[in-house]
Motif scaffolding. Sequence first.
Motif: not given
Length: 542
Positions: A433-447
Amino acid sequence: MQKLVRTVTVSNNYTREAEQKCLVFLNDCNNFSKLTQIQTQIIKLGLTNNPLVLTRFTSASSDLQSTEYASSFIFSPDSDTRLYDTFLFNTFIRAYAQSNFSKVKAVSMYKLMLEFNVVPNKFTYPFVLKACAGVGCLSLGKSVHGLVLKVGLDHDRHVKNTLVRVYCCGVDGVEFARKVFDEMCERDCVSWSAMIGGYARLGMCSDAIGLFREMQVEGGCRPDEVTMVAVLSACSNLGALELGKWVELYIEMERVQKSVELCNALVDMFAKCGEVDKAINLFRNMKERSIISWTSVIVGFAMHGRGLEAVGLFEEMIESGVVPDDVAFIGLLSACSHSGLVDKGRMYFDLMTKNFSIEPKIEHYGCMVDMLCRAGLVNEALEFVRKMPIEPNAVVCRTLINGCRAHGKLKLGETITRELIRNEPMHESNYVLLSQIYAKMFNWEKKMKIRELMDKKGMKKIPGSTMIELGNEIYEFVVGDKSHEQNKEIYEMVDEMGRKMKQAGYVQITSEVLLDIDDEFPVRVWFLDRLLGFSSFLSNWV
């Protein structure tokens, strides 16, 4: 605790006539007042040591829902000299085992039986094991199984049938259940129903269907309504509509008695498998209905987005005099959620407590959170969760997180997900879920860091799967599955369906593409994003 030692003596101060007199009175006993009067006569006539009278007194008490009263009389502190036999204890154990609220007491009575050195027989263990199954205590069932082996009753069919039920209490015991079932020299319909029903209850529906087919091939045992209820339950969970239709035809051909439970199972199967109109027709034609009958159709309407019809049927149920239970309200609130009936959902949630005195459970709160999140009222859903009188569970939190992700409350979703990970550090879906949120935020580093953390912890995302029924066979496919011998034709059909969806006007949401695919594509996107220096390129990525 010191073991009680009681001296057993037989009183001789009663006559055969007195015994017969009390037995006649007990046979005609139909209310508690008469029961207490007969009890007085038993004491006056000196029959407190007569096992036959005491056993009949226990049976009469059980019929009047007063087993506990009989227990307090027969096992009172001043009963040191009474004679207790196996039949008397069996009567108590059976009465408690058949009660919806006293199954634990059946096990306690069995322990007391052993304490008094009364020897159990083959009629004792089926009821003791039934009580163990009702309590859902697998360890206790294993202990009783050990005693069954000691006394040499492990070959009794009735005992083995109940052992199967006990071991089917949980997934950990289903292998033992199958072992007991396979070792049975002689199986009757109860044996097959117990194992098939156990598979169905534990979600092992393919195994339930497979065993039902074995039952038909083996022959010699005609399935009854209990068997068919279990099979229909498995069909419901698998979505096996064609197989369910065949089962309905089989019931008609074999003239299986259509009890309320069997009709309910048919209604539930058709409702869950998408044939809601068929389900409502069966429901309308039922001669007798229970609360489960109404709830099954309401839930069917809810599953298929027919919320207004679910609300209408709920109102009809109340008008007909049927009092809704907590499960009916779960179905109703779910219908309001899937159909966007927010105002009605709020109203029925309040009525549940005010008009029907039903205390909301976590499932009801979960339905309300889901309803508000689907309607885009994420802030109201968050406030609702904060005011809940009970602690929100992980399902409620994930519902709230999905609402945040769907409606752009990504920072809030990130905060809630991180808190969930702190509470459940080994649950892989929280990291996804957290990975999906970062993907939608375009924050690939955190993902990528989340993905690396999952790898470090040895976690892997469970691939999505689906099932399809064809020719009365259930086929399961996982993401990227190419194991089927016709996988080429299958993927060609999927591509063709995709083309037709686009022609019909379907527009793919490209921002969601990254959420459930392999990490290779996000890595490439992250690298290009950092290289080109702008994060909005993905919106033009096709």
